[in-house]
Scaffold this active site. Structure first.
Site, short mmCIF file in Angstrom:
data_model
loop_
_atom_site.label_atom_id
_atom_site.label_comp_id
_atom_site.label_asym_id
_atom_site.label_seq_id
_atom_site.Cartn_x
_atom_site.Cartn_y
_atom_site.Cartn_z
N GLN A 628 -38.07 40.20 0.17
CA GLN A 628 -39.48 40.46 0.39
C GLN A 628 -40.29 40.24 -0.89
O GLN A 628 -41.39 39.71 -0.86
CB GLN A 628 -39.66 41.89 0.90
N GLU A 694 -46.39 44.59 -0.89
CA GLU A 694 -47.53 43.92 -1.52
C GLU A 694 -47.49 43.86 -3.02
O GLU A 694 -48.11 42.98 -3.64
CB GLU A 694 -48.82 44.60 -1.05
MO1 MOS Z 1 -51.08 44.28 4.63
S1 MOS Z 1 -52.40 43.04 3.69
O1 MOS Z 1 -51.83 45.76 4.82
O2 MOS Z 1 -50.29 43.52 5.91
#
Ligand code: MOS
Length: 727
Positions: A628, A694
């Site tokens: 990921q 993220e």
């Molecule tokens: Mo994310 S940009 O909250 O999938």
């Protein structure tokens, strides 16, 4: 713990590699029809005439729906300061309910046909006439009209400590820089797709969504049926990255078309339609100003941003969210301004805010290091902080940036570099290295979970979460196995179906920790139940206890999916969430190390080496987590070096809506990516999990820009870093 921490293969790996996994557009109903959208070609105005006869005459066409004949649709939630649901609405437009056009690309008709070829052919024959109203579509041209972000206590805000402007003026060393980033669009491998089937007033939808529960609620609202009549399934999703969080017109119009024709409908957006009807990342104009003493201690940190929103919705991006917590500056100013444009609203796109905000602030820190003649890691360490720089009552739940920098520098041989720009060559290539910090706030969302143990020893976990390719089900099976002390293979996980207990939306990097909290609680309750059963029937293995008690299974239920149960869940969640946000800064963090080679003649830039070191709290599965992170870094490289949506500043039309003209990295662009983790549980997160989705994208843009500067001596403050900017 025996299963957590093992690099197990994904439980869904087999069905994916053999093609047996069915995605949203692969579900079949007898009598299935195919739908295609027709897009408006003006940015604002009214439809004065729609010519659909030719389209209707195409053999196989079942219906051409327009605002003149579409069935009614209840209005979407309106944008408002306290209304977070609008973030999940995509837009506030009521599709095919009036002659109004709000953006270039808005669907003005849906063609339904027996085959997708007939639907496509007919859609191309629909012609519209318009009256055009004045619209504002030019982002950079609207800079002077920027207004402050509306106040909303639920969203991250700007921050102020001391007088940063005065401190900047007084600083012995200072920089005041402007960075810009372009709009970007979502390009998940799996196109947005919906298969919708009405059975009376009961609706079943297979959708490529990362938010089944919200889609279910939203569709019930728009089509005026009870929530319990709607079932949304997304057993597999082929990448989402935020682009499948909000409900975009494709899904709503597929459901509408199924209702209007009384036939099951499949609607797969073309790549072009994804660009025209699914929001992307906002462009930004950012100012980063830094003041420091000669030893590199920051006296002033200013980070302001302008992003876009519009009259029909769009979340604002918390561009300074990382900058507010990274450095111990005496004076800090962070603010967010918005311009309102008549375009399709932007949406979440991996590390919204942080991805572009860290590009600016982490580039500026590197610029300051050069100005001071100091190693950029040393400069960061001089400003490293154990308390939240904004002050107040907030503490970091966990902060490991020093360890991350030390580990990464060693893995990357950072200290062997010659700090002088343009000092290293490899034949025709100029070689440079750069470093940048990644930071992403951590969060948990409310979930309901059931865990059932059967007399045969099997364990079934049920929760409506999402598997978008990151190994979510595998991670939860690992967590369950350890929580109950059963083998990994004994656990089966059901997900991706709104008929299951409420799961979180798969976003904000919050899914693993959120579901883990419910799973761990359910497993604890199950163990208590087994214990009290064992007291009555005598001890033994779980299976023996159940057999002696003559029950086929025992189950633990966390949360309730009744209306009251959901209200109670939210009522418990919200105050805790707000209180927690006042007390703690919880975040995943990381450091990226990048090496680039830039052709001295042509400016062609190749990323030649990469090391990413991350603190994502406890690592459940190092194999899926590392994958990921690699994916997030690749997406960051797209942002850094390739991706740019070209919007015609006169018409608001997206000019490059295809993978031929909108460039994303390909395999040949990506070097081996070395990923490592601290694997240090966060004391304030469920099971110590901080979330992994993220953080890996944040900081990538700056690491590349800093390496390019080191290689060439040129600062590129405008993404993407393409070769024309290096000549
Ligand atoms: Mo994310 S940009 O909250 O999938």
């Amino acid at each position: 713990m025996t299963t957590i921490g093992q690099p197990l293969d994904r439980v869904d790996g087999g069905v994916k590699t053999t093609g047996a996994a069915k995605f949203a557009a692969e579900h079949f109903y007898p009598g299935l029809t195919h739908a295609v959208l027709v897009h408006a070609t003006i940015s604002r105005g009214r439809i004065t005439a729609l010519h659909t006869d030719e389209a209707s005459a195409v053999p196989g066409v079942v219906a051409v729906l327009t605002h003149l004949n579409a069935p009614p649709l209840k209005p979407a939630p309106k944008p408002g300061a306290f209304n977070l649901t609008v973030m999940f609405s995509g837009t506030s437009v009521n599709y095919l309910q009036s002659d109004e056009v709000h953006w270039e690309g808005q669907p003005i008709a849906v063609v339904v046909a027996e085959t997708s070829a007939a639907a496509r052919e007919a859609a191309a024959l629909v012609r519209a006439e318009y009256t055009v109203t004045k619209s504002v579509v030019d982002f950079e041209g609207s800079e002077q009209d920027a207004r402050p972000q509306p106040n909303n206590p639920l969203l991250p805000r700007g921050a102020k400590k001391g007088d940063a402007e005065a401190a900047l003026k007084a600083a012995p060393v200072s920089l005041d820089l402007r960075y810009t980033t372009p709009p970007q669009n979502h390009n998940a491998l799996e196109l947005h797709a919906t298969t919708a089937n009405w059975d009376g007033d009961r609706l079943t939808v297979y959708d490529a969504t990362q938010a089944i529960d919200w889609f279910r609620t939203h569709l019930a609202l728009r089509f005026g049926v009870p929530r319990t009549n709607v079932r949304v399934l997304a057993p597999f999703v082929g990448g989402a990255f935020g682009g499948k969080s909000a409900i975009w017109p494709g899904t709503i119009l597929a459901v509408m078309a199924a209702r209007a024709t009384d036939r099951p409908v499949r609607l797969v957006l073309s790549r072009e339609s994804v660009y025209r009807t699914v929001g992307g990342r906002t462009p930004s104009i950012q100012r980063v100003a830094l003041g420091a003493d000669r030893d590199g201690r920051l006296t002033s940190l200013i980070h302001t941003s302008i992003t876009r929103t519009g009259p029909i919705g769009g979340p604002f991006e918390q561009v300074t969210a990382a900058s507010q917590h990274l450095y111990a500056a005496e004076n800090i100013l962070a603010r967010h301004d918005l311009v309102s444009l008549d375009l399709l609203p932007n949406t979440f796109m991996r590390a919204p805010g942080e991805a572009i905000g860290t590009f600016a602030v982490e580039s500026a820190i590197d610029e300051l290091a050069c100005e001071l003649g100091m190693d950029p890691i040393e400069l960061r360490m001089r400003n490293e902080t154990a308390v939240d720089p904004i002050g107040g009552r907030k503490k970091f739940s966990h902060r490991r940036l020093r360890e991350l920098y030390a580990l990464g520098a060693e893995r990357f041989d950072w200290h062997e570099r010659n700090p002088e720009p343009r000092s290293t060559r490899d034949g025709r290539w100029l070689v440079g290295t750069g470093v940048a910090t990644a930071f992403h706030r951590a969060l948990t969302l409310p979930v309901n979970v059931t865990v059932r143990l059967s007399a045969d020893g099997g364990v079934l976990v049920r929760c409506g979460f999402h598997e978008m390719g990151m190994g979510a089900a595998t991670a939860q099976a690992q967590i369950t196995a350890d929580a109950l002390g059963v083998p990994f293979d004994a656990v089966r996980v059901e997900y991706g179906d709104s008929a299951l207990p409420l799961g979180p939306f798969a976003g904000a990097s919050a899914q693993t920790a959120s579901v883990a909290a419910g799973v761990v609680q359910a497993c604890e309750e199950l163990k208590q139940t087994l214990k009290s059963m064992a007291r009555k029937t005598g001890g033994g293995t779980n299976e023996e206890i159940l057999r002696r008690a003559k029950v086929p299974h025992v189950e633990a239920v966390v949360g309730s999916d009744t209306r009251l149960g959901r209200i109670a869940g939210r009522a418990r969640f919200l105050p805790n969430f707000l209180l927690d946000a006042q007390r703690w800064v919880k975040a995943a963090s990381g450091v990226h190390f990048c090496e680039v080679k830039v052709d001295a003649e042509t400016g062609e830039t190749r990323v030649s080496r990469w090391a990413g070191v991350f603190d994502i709290g406890r690592v459940i599965n190092p194999k899926t987590a590392a994958s990921q992170m690699r994916g997030g870094i690749v997406m960051g490289l797209g942002l850094a070096m390739a991706e740019e949506t070209l919007v015609d500043p006169r018409t608001g039309r997206i000019m490059n809506p295809s993978l031929a003209e909108y460039h994303v990295p390909v395999h040949a662009d990506i070097p081996p990516i070395d990923v490592s983790f601290l694997d240090d549980p966060d004391p304030k997160m469920p099971l110590g999990i901080l979330g992994a989705g993220e953080v890996s994208t944040a900081g990538v843009g700056a690491a590349v820009a800093n390496a390019v500067h080191h290689a060439t001596g040129k600062r590129v403050r405008d993404l993407p870093i393409t070769l024309d900017k290096l000549l």
